[in-house]
Design a protein around this motif. Sequence first.
Motif, PDB file in Angstrom:
ATOM      1  N   ALA A   1      21.797  -2.787   3.606  1.00 12.65           N
ATOM      2  CA  ALA A   1      21.809  -1.981   4.833  1.00 12.65           C
ATOM      3  C   ALA A   1      20.587  -1.070   4.891  1.00 12.65           C
ATOM      4  O   ALA A   1      20.697   0.148   4.765  1.00 12.65           O
ATOM      5  CB  ALA A   1      23.093  -1.150   4.900  1.00 12.65           C
ATOM      6  N   PRO A   2      19.420  -1.659   5.074  1.00 13.56           N
ATOM      7  CA  PRO A   2      18.215  -0.830   5.135  1.00 13.56           C
ATOM      8  C   PRO A   2      18.208   0.031   6.387  1.00 13.56           C
ATOM      9  O   PRO A   2      18.801  -0.359   7.379  1.00 13.56           O
ATOM     10  CB  PRO A   2      17.086  -1.854   5.151  1.00 13.56           C
ATOM     11  CG  PRO A   2      17.686  -3.105   5.682  1.00 13.56           C
ATOM     12  CD  PRO A   2      19.127  -3.076   5.277  1.00 13.56           C
ATOM     13  N   PRO A   3      17.615   1.167   6.389  1.00 11.06           N
ATOM     14  CA  PRO A   3      16.851   1.796   5.318  1.00 11.06           C
ATOM     15  C   PRO A   3      17.699   2.626   4.359  1.00 11.06           C
ATOM     16  O   PRO A   3      17.176   3.107   3.365  1.00 11.06           O
ATOM     17  CB  PRO A   3      15.867   2.670   6.078  1.00 11.06           C
ATOM     18  CG  PRO A   3      16.617   3.098   7.287  1.00 11.06           C
ATOM     19  CD  PRO A   3      17.486   1.898   7.647  1.00 11.06           C
TER      20      PRO A   3
ATOM     21  N   ASN B   1       5.575  -6.545   0.590  1.00 11.71           N
ATOM     22  CA  ASN B   1       6.729  -6.162   1.394  1.00 11.71           C
ATOM     23  C   ASN B   1       7.620  -5.147   0.698  1.00 11.71           C
ATOM     24  O   ASN B   1       8.112  -4.220   1.339  1.00 11.71           O
ATOM     25  CB  ASN B   1       7.539  -7.394   1.803  1.00 11.71           C
ATOM     26  CG  ASN B   1       6.952  -8.061   3.016  1.00 11.71           C
ATOM     27  OD1 ASN B   1       6.921  -7.490   4.093  1.00 11.71           O
ATOM     28  ND2 ASN B   1       6.451  -9.266   2.842  1.00 11.71           N
ATOM     29  N   ILE B   2       7.819  -5.294  -0.597  1.00 13.79           N
ATOM     30  CA  ILE B   2       8.677  -4.316  -1.276  1.00 13.79           C
ATOM     31  C   ILE B   2       8.000  -2.951  -1.312  1.00 13.79           C
ATOM     32  O   ILE B   2       8.670  -1.915  -1.223  1.00 13.79           O
ATOM     33  CB  ILE B   2       9.143  -4.785  -2.669  1.00 13.79           C
ATOM     34  CG1 ILE B   2      10.402  -4.006  -3.064  1.00 13.79           C
ATOM     35  CG2 ILE B   2       8.074  -4.635  -3.708  1.00 13.79           C
ATOM     36  CD1 ILE B   2      11.223  -4.640  -4.141  1.00 13.79           C
ATOM     37  N   ILE B   3       6.693  -2.928  -1.399  1.00 12.69           N
ATOM     38  CA  ILE B   3       5.969  -1.652  -1.321  1.00 12.69           C
ATOM     39  C   ILE B   3       6.203  -1.015   0.049  1.00 12.69           C
ATOM     40  O   ILE B   3       6.436   0.190   0.152  1.00 12.69           O
ATOM     41  CB  ILE B   3       4.467  -1.852  -1.623  1.00 12.69           C
ATOM     42  CG1 ILE B   3       4.279  -2.176  -3.108  1.00 12.69           C
ATOM     43  CG2 ILE B   3       3.645  -0.624  -1.227  1.00 12.69           C
ATOM     44  CD1 ILE B   3       2.898  -2.685  -3.475  1.00 12.69           C
ATOM     45  N   GLU B   4       6.163  -1.820   1.083  1.00 12.21           N
ATOM     46  CA  GLU B   4       6.455  -1.318   2.441  1.00 12.21           C
ATOM     47  C   GLU B   4       7.879  -0.798   2.528  1.00 12.21           C
ATOM     48  O   GLU B   4       8.123   0.258   3.108  1.00 12.21           O
ATOM     49  CB  GLU B   4       6.260  -2.423   3.486  1.00 12.21           C
ATOM     50  CG  GLU B   4       4.868  -2.553   4.014  1.00 12.21           C
ATOM     51  CD  GLU B   4       4.319  -1.247   4.597  1.00 12.21           C
ATOM     52  OE1 GLU B   4       4.962  -0.649   5.485  1.00 12.21           O
ATOM     53  OE2 GLU B   4       3.251  -0.838   4.149  1.00 12.21           O
ATOM     54  N   PHE B   5       8.826  -1.538   1.973  1.00  4.65           N
ATOM     55  CA  PHE B   5      10.227  -1.104   2.006  1.00  4.65           C
ATOM     56  C   PHE B   5      10.385   0.238   1.292  1.00  4.65           C
ATOM     57  O   PHE B   5      11.122   1.113   1.739  1.00  4.65           O
ATOM     58  CB  PHE B   5      11.144  -2.148   1.362  1.00  4.65           C
ATOM     59  CG  PHE B   5      11.199  -3.470   2.075  1.00  4.65           C
ATOM     60  CD1 PHE B   5      11.050  -3.564   3.454  1.00  4.65           C
ATOM     61  CD2 PHE B   5      11.412  -4.637   1.374  1.00  4.65           C
ATOM     62  CE1 PHE B   5      11.111  -4.786   4.110  1.00  4.65           C
ATOM     63  CE2 PHE B   5      11.475  -5.868   2.010  1.00  4.65           C
ATOM     64  CZ  PHE B   5      11.320  -5.940   3.375  1.00  4.65           C
TER      65      PHE B   5
ATOM     66  N   ASN C   1      12.686   6.720   3.875  1.00  2.00           N
ATOM     67  CA  ASN C   1      13.117   7.958   4.505  1.00  2.00           C
ATOM     68  C   ASN C   1      13.499   7.804   5.973  1.00  2.00           C
ATOM     69  O   ASN C   1      13.882   8.771   6.610  1.00  2.00           O
ATOM     70  CB  ASN C   1      12.027   9.029   4.375  1.00  2.00           C
ATOM     71  CG  ASN C   1      11.869   9.463   2.936  1.00  2.00           C
ATOM     72  OD1 ASN C   1      12.848   9.530   2.191  1.00  2.00           O
ATOM     73  ND2 ASN C   1      10.649   9.736   2.538  1.00  2.00           N
ATOM     74  N   LEU C   2      13.400   6.612   6.511  1.00  3.32           N
ATOM     75  CA  LEU C   2      13.767   6.408   7.916  1.00  3.32           C
ATOM     76  C   LEU C   2      15.262   6.615   8.114  1.00  3.32           C
ATOM     77  O   LEU C   2      16.064   6.311   7.246  1.00  3.32           O
ATOM     78  CB  LEU C   2      13.378   5.002   8.378  1.00  3.32           C
ATOM     79  CG  LEU C   2      11.886   4.712   8.441  1.00  3.32           C
ATOM     80  CD1 LEU C   2      11.668   3.269   8.864  1.00  3.32           C
ATOM     81  CD2 LEU C   2      11.196   5.646   9.413  1.00  3.32           C
ATOM     82  N   GLU C   3      15.626   7.115   9.271  1.00  3.52           N
ATOM     83  CA  GLU C   3      17.025   7.436   9.544  1.00  3.52           C
ATOM     84  C   GLU C   3      17.779   6.308  10.241  1.00  3.52           C
ATOM     85  O   GLU C   3      18.982   6.210  10.130  1.00  3.52           O
ATOM     86  CB  GLU C   3      17.090   8.697  10.413  1.00  3.52           C
ATOM     87  CG  GLU C   3      16.373   9.873   9.801  1.00  3.52           C
ATOM     88  CD  GLU C   3      17.324  10.914   9.299  1.00  3.52           C
ATOM     89  OE1 GLU C   3      18.457  10.939   9.759  1.00  3.52           O
ATOM     90  OE2 GLU C   3      16.922  11.696   8.442  1.00  3.52           O
ATOM     91  N   SER C   4      17.097   5.495  11.001  1.00  2.00           N
ATOM     92  CA  SER C   4      17.821   4.460  11.746  1.00  2.00           C
ATOM     93  C   SER C   4      17.332   3.079  11.314  1.00  2.00           C
ATOM     94  O   SER C   4      16.237   2.911  10.823  1.00  2.00           O
ATOM     95  CB  SER C   4      17.588   4.644  13.243  1.00  2.00           C
ATOM     96  OG  SER C   4      16.227   4.456  13.533  1.00  2.00           O
ATOM     97  N   ILE C   5      18.206   2.136  11.538  1.00  2.00           N
ATOM     98  CA  ILE C   5      17.881   0.770  11.164  1.00  2.00           C
ATOM     99  C   ILE C   5      17.509  -0.031  12.403  1.00  2.00           C
ATOM    100  O   ILE C   5      18.146   0.096  13.441  1.00  2.00           O
ATOM    101  CB  ILE C   5      19.059   0.109  10.425  1.00  2.00           C
ATOM    102  CG1 ILE C   5      18.681  -1.294   9.972  1.00  2.00           C
ATOM    103  CG2 ILE C   5      20.289   0.055  11.289  1.00  2.00           C
ATOM    104  CD1 ILE C   5      19.662  -1.896   9.013  1.00  2.00           C
TER     105      ILE C   5
ATOM    106  N   LEU D   1      13.833  -4.681  10.735  1.00  2.00           N
ATOM    107  CA  LEU D   1      13.851  -4.292   9.334  1.00  2.00           C
ATOM    108  C   LEU D   1      14.944  -5.053   8.580  1.00  2.00           C
ATOM    109  O   LEU D   1      14.699  -5.567   7.488  1.00  2.00           O
ATOM    110  CB  LEU D   1      14.066  -2.785   9.187  1.00  2.00           C
ATOM    111  CG  LEU D   1      14.064  -2.238   7.769  1.00  2.00           C
ATOM    112  CD1 LEU D   1      12.748  -2.556   7.064  1.00  2.00           C
ATOM    113  CD2 LEU D   1      14.311  -0.741   7.787  1.00  2.00           C
ATOM    114  N   LEU D   2      16.110  -5.147   9.166  1.00  2.36           N
ATOM    115  CA  LEU D   2      17.201  -5.888   8.533  1.00  2.36           C
ATOM    116  C   LEU D   2      16.808  -7.357   8.380  1.00  2.36           C
ATOM    117  O   LEU D   2      16.991  -7.948   7.314  1.00  2.36           O
ATOM    118  CB  LEU D   2      18.489  -5.758   9.344  1.00  2.36           C
ATOM    119  CG  LEU D   2      19.708  -6.494   8.773  1.00  2.36           C
ATOM    120  CD1 LEU D   2      20.032  -6.013   7.369  1.00  2.36           C
ATOM    121  CD2 LEU D   2      20.907  -6.316   9.695  1.00  2.36           C
TER     122      LEU D   2
END
Length: 167
Positions: free
Chosen positions: A44-46, A112-116, A121-125, A129-130
Amino acid sequence: MQNITSEYINRAEIWLLITTLVYFLMNGAQIFETAVIVPKWTAAPPETFQMFKGKYGLDLKTFWIVIHSLHEITFILAIIFCWKLDIRNSLLILFAIHFSVRVWTLMYFATNIIEFQKIANLESIGTDLLNKTIMWRNLNYIRVGIFIAVSLGLIPLCVKLMNLKIF
């Protein structure tokens, strides 16, 4: 097979066995990460990216750099010490496959994992992103499967080399 001594074969056996064992060690870590850690951070990112943040956040970068470097050194040494043997071409093919997947790893998975980790700290998904994390997870299954296949491909070469006798 001329100019091949039993000492040469013994060294070849040792380095092929070492690289095979290191590859299986690496596979064990990949299987653990794929089975236990990846499903957690991709769920369930972020929100689930939080496991990467903070003083005690998960950071496997150093481990993977060390284990892949160690393995690639042992793989190259195995190729060098098996160069005069007929398993050389098989080793080169397996190394080429391994190297291709490593390039894919560095170009896609690592970036990509570095980006993730940066967007933890993002609040919404967002669905993007999912979808991106689901794609990463699914492609990771393929990547780990290829690495396992390469390591399994080393086993018959080890057996062949161990059965090689000089008369």
